[in-house]
Design a protein around this motif. Structure first.
Motif, PDB file in Angstrom:
ATOM      1  N   ASN A   2      41.783  35.437  49.128  1.00 32.53           N
ATOM      2  CA  ASN A   2      42.385  36.516  49.908  1.00 32.53           C
ATOM      3  C   ASN A   2      43.907  36.437  49.885  1.00 32.53           C
ATOM      4  OD1 ASN A   2      39.996  37.763  50.634  1.00 32.53           O
ATOM      5  ND2 ASN A   2      39.709  36.432  52.398  1.00 32.53           N
ATOM      6  N   GLU A   3      44.441  35.219  49.780  1.00 27.63           N
ATOM      7  CA  GLU A   3      45.887  35.056  49.694  1.00 27.63           C
ATOM      8  C   GLU A   3      46.417  35.631  48.386  1.00 27.63           C
ATOM      9  OE1 GLU A   3      47.081  31.047  50.369  1.00 27.63           O
ATOM     10  OE2 GLU A   3      45.845  30.880  52.171  1.00 27.63           O
ATOM     11  N   LEU A   4      45.670  35.450  47.295  1.00 25.29           N
ATOM     12  CA  LEU A   4      46.055  36.021  46.013  1.00 25.29           C
ATOM     13  C   LEU A   4      46.077  37.545  46.096  1.00 25.29           C
ATOM     14  CD1 LEU A   4      46.549  35.763  42.892  1.00 25.29           C
ATOM     15  CD2 LEU A   4      44.084  36.036  42.684  1.00 25.29           C
ATOM     16  N   ILE A   5      45.063  38.115  46.700  1.00 22.01           N
ATOM     17  CA  ILE A   5      44.982  39.570  46.831  1.00 22.01           C
ATOM     18  C   ILE A   5      46.141  40.101  47.670  1.00 22.01           C
ATOM     19  CG2 ILE A   5      43.590  41.458  47.765  1.00 22.01           C
ATOM     20  CD1 ILE A   5      41.112  39.710  47.047  1.00 22.01           C
ATOM     21  N   LYS A   6      46.417  39.432  48.792  1.00 19.29           N
ATOM     22  CA  LYS A   6      47.531  39.853  49.650  1.00 19.29           C
ATOM     23  C   LYS A   6      48.864  39.732  48.927  1.00 19.29           C
ATOM     24  CE  LYS A   6      45.806  38.958  54.288  1.00 19.29           C
ATOM     25  NZ  LYS A   6      46.005  38.150  55.503  1.00 19.29           N
ATOM     26  N   SER A   7      49.055  38.647  48.212  1.00 24.24           N
ATOM     27  CA  SER A   7      50.329  38.465  47.517  1.00 24.24           C
ATOM     28  C   SER A   7      50.508  39.489  46.402  1.00 24.24           C
ATOM     29  CB  SER A   7      50.459  37.049  46.978  1.00 24.24           C
ATOM     30  OG  SER A   7      49.495  36.797  46.001  1.00 24.24           O
ATOM     31  N   MET A   8      49.431  39.829  45.706  1.00 21.96           N
ATOM     32  CA  MET A   8      49.513  40.854  44.655  1.00 21.96           C
ATOM     33  C   MET A   8      49.783  42.228  45.265  1.00 21.96           C
ATOM     34  SD  MET A   8      49.149  39.374  41.712  1.00 21.96           S
ATOM     35  CE  MET A   8      48.677  40.641  40.572  1.00 21.96           C
ATOM     36  N   ASP A   9      49.176  42.508  46.410  1.00 18.99           N
ATOM     37  CA  ASP A   9      49.402  43.785  47.078  1.00 18.99           C
ATOM     38  C   ASP A   9      50.834  43.917  47.590  1.00 18.99           C
ATOM     39  OD1 ASP A   9      46.853  44.759  46.661  1.00 18.99           O
ATOM     40  OD2 ASP A   9      46.086  44.004  48.570  1.00 18.99           O
ATOM     41  N   ASN A  10      51.454  42.791  47.946  1.00 16.31           N
ATOM     42  CA  ASN A  10      52.791  42.816  48.523  1.00 16.31           C
ATOM     43  C   ASN A  10      53.913  42.659  47.503  1.00 16.31           C
ATOM     44  OD1 ASN A  10      51.787  43.168  51.109  1.00 16.31           O
ATOM     45  ND2 ASN A  10      51.584  40.986  51.444  1.00 16.31           N
ATOM     46  N   LEU A  11      53.586  42.627  46.234  1.00 17.29           N
ATOM     47  CA  LEU A  11      54.621  42.534  45.213  1.00 17.29           C
ATOM     48  C   LEU A  11      55.484  43.793  45.212  1.00 17.29           C
ATOM     49  CD1 LEU A  11      52.665  41.105  42.148  1.00 17.29           C
ATOM     50  CD2 LEU A  11      54.411  39.939  43.488  1.00 17.29           C
ATOM     51  N   PRO A  12      56.745  43.669  44.833  1.00 15.05           N
ATOM     52  CA  PRO A  12      57.589  44.867  44.695  1.00 15.05           C
ATOM     53  C   PRO A  12      57.036  45.785  43.597  1.00 15.05           C
ATOM     54  CG  PRO A  12      58.920  42.869  44.642  1.00 15.05           C
ATOM     55  CD  PRO A  12      57.489  42.439  44.605  1.00 15.05           C
ATOM     56  N   LYS A  13      57.311  47.050  43.734  1.00 12.00           N
ATOM     57  CA  LYS A  13      56.771  48.042  42.807  1.00 12.00           C
ATOM     58  C   LYS A  13      57.187  47.749  41.359  1.00 12.00           C
ATOM     59  CE  LYS A  13      56.014  52.976  42.602  1.00 12.00           C
ATOM     60  NZ  LYS A  13      56.268  54.239  43.291  1.00 12.00           N
ATOM     61  N   LEU A  14      58.411  47.314  41.155  1.00 14.62           N
ATOM     62  CA  LEU A  14      58.888  47.020  39.804  1.00 14.62           C
ATOM     63  C   LEU A  14      58.083  45.891  39.169  1.00 14.62           C
ATOM     64  CD1 LEU A  14      60.917  47.556  37.562  1.00 14.62           C
ATOM     65  CD2 LEU A  14      62.417  45.882  38.648  1.00 14.62           C
ATOM     66  N   VAL A  15      57.773  44.873  39.925  1.00 11.58           N
ATOM     67  CA  VAL A  15      56.971  43.756  39.407  1.00 11.58           C
ATOM     68  C   VAL A  15      55.555  44.233  39.080  1.00 11.58           C
ATOM     69  CG1 VAL A  15      56.020  41.483  39.936  1.00 11.58           C
ATOM     70  CG2 VAL A  15      58.341  42.056  40.655  1.00 11.58           C
ATOM     71  N   LYS A  16      54.995  45.077  39.935  1.00 12.38           N
ATOM     72  CA  LYS A  16      53.666  45.627  39.662  1.00 12.38           C
ATOM     73  C   LYS A  16      53.666  46.432  38.365  1.00 12.38           C
ATOM     74  CE  LYS A  16      52.123  46.088  44.457  1.00 12.38           C
ATOM     75  NZ  LYS A  16      51.709  47.046  45.487  1.00 12.38           N
ATOM     76  N   ILE A  17      54.715  47.207  38.145  1.00 16.33           N
ATOM     77  CA  ILE A  17      54.821  48.006  36.922  1.00 16.33           C
ATOM     78  C   ILE A  17      54.923  47.094  35.702  1.00 16.33           C
ATOM     79  CG2 ILE A  17      56.332  49.583  35.661  1.00 16.33           C
ATOM     80  CD1 ILE A  17      56.900  50.947  38.372  1.00 16.33           C
ATOM     81  N   ILE A  18      55.712  46.052  35.806  1.00 18.96           N
ATOM     82  CA  ILE A  18      55.846  45.107  34.689  1.00 18.96           C
ATOM     83  C   ILE A  18      54.507  44.446  34.381  1.00 18.96           C
ATOM     84  CG2 ILE A  18      56.886  42.911  33.988  1.00 18.96           C
ATOM     85  CD1 ILE A  18      59.421  43.858  35.501  1.00 18.96           C
ATOM     86  N   LEU A  19      53.761  44.084  35.409  1.00 21.93           N
ATOM     87  CA  LEU A  19      52.453  43.457  35.196  1.00 21.93           C
ATOM     88  C   LEU A  19      51.413  44.443  34.657  1.00 21.93           C
ATOM     89  CD1 LEU A  19      52.201  41.136  38.308  1.00 21.93           C
ATOM     90  CD2 LEU A  19      52.639  40.478  35.933  1.00 21.93           C
ATOM     91  N   ALA A  20      51.702  45.729  34.709  1.00 20.44           N
ATOM     92  CA  ALA A  20      50.768  46.732  34.184  1.00 20.44           C
ATOM     93  C   ALA A  20      51.017  47.045  32.710  1.00 20.44           C
ATOM     94  CB  ALA A  20      50.869  48.012  35.005  1.00 20.44           C
ATOM     95  N   LEU A  21      52.022  46.450  32.124  1.00 22.12           N
ATOM     96  CA  LEU A  21      52.314  46.690  30.714  1.00 22.12           C
ATOM     97  C   LEU A  21      51.271  46.005  29.832  1.00 22.12           C
ATOM     98  CD1 LEU A  21      56.179  46.261  30.797  1.00 22.12           C
ATOM     99  CD2 LEU A  21      54.872  48.391  30.731  1.00 22.12           C
ATOM    100  N   PRO A  22      51.125  46.476  28.591  1.00 12.78           N
ATOM    101  CA  PRO A  22      50.129  45.874  27.695  1.00 12.78           C
ATOM    102  C   PRO A  22      50.315  44.358  27.582  1.00 12.78           C
ATOM    103  CG  PRO A  22      51.077  47.810  26.689  1.00 12.78           C
ATOM    104  CD  PRO A  22      51.850  47.562  27.949  1.00 12.78           C
ATOM    105  N   PHE A  23      49.234  43.659  27.460  1.00 12.50           N
ATOM    106  CA  PHE A  23      49.132  42.204  27.347  1.00 12.50           C
ATOM    107  C   PHE A  23      49.408  41.482  28.661  1.00 12.50           C
ATOM    108  CE2 PHE A  23      50.305  43.628  23.039  1.00 12.50           C
ATOM    109  CZ  PHE A  23      49.126  43.295  22.402  1.00 12.50           C
TER     110      PHE A  23
END
Length: 77
Positions: A2-23
């Motif tokens: 649950n801590e992993l899920i919360k931390s991923m949900d609370n990431l800044p939008k820019l980091v989320k976008i970077i993690l959504a890139l291919p690979f």
């Protein structure tokens, strides 16, 4: 988990976008699997494993769009 899920949900939008890139989108596939496991969602677990194996080439586009528009990763949970 649950801590992993919360931390991923609370990431800044820019980091989320970077993690959504291919690979790098594998991170969101693992996030989906962890989210389904934490909620004991059998259908979600099966779907997450199938998507982890078969769909990473397509899924990054969906993740990128949903993060930009809704600031979250789309999932059935």
């Amino acid at each position: 988990m649950n801590e992993l899920i919360k931390s991923m949900d609370n990431l800044p939008k820019l980091v989320k976008i970077i993690l959504a890139l291919p690979f790098l989108d594998i991170v969101w596939a693992v996030y989906r699997l962890c989210k389904s496991i934490s909620k004991n969602n059998a259908v979600g677990i099966i779907l997450a494993v199938v998507m982890l194996i078969l769909c990473p080439a397509i899924l990054w586009v969906v993740d990128l769009i949903t993060i930009i528009v809704m600031d979250k990763v789309l999932w059935i949970d």
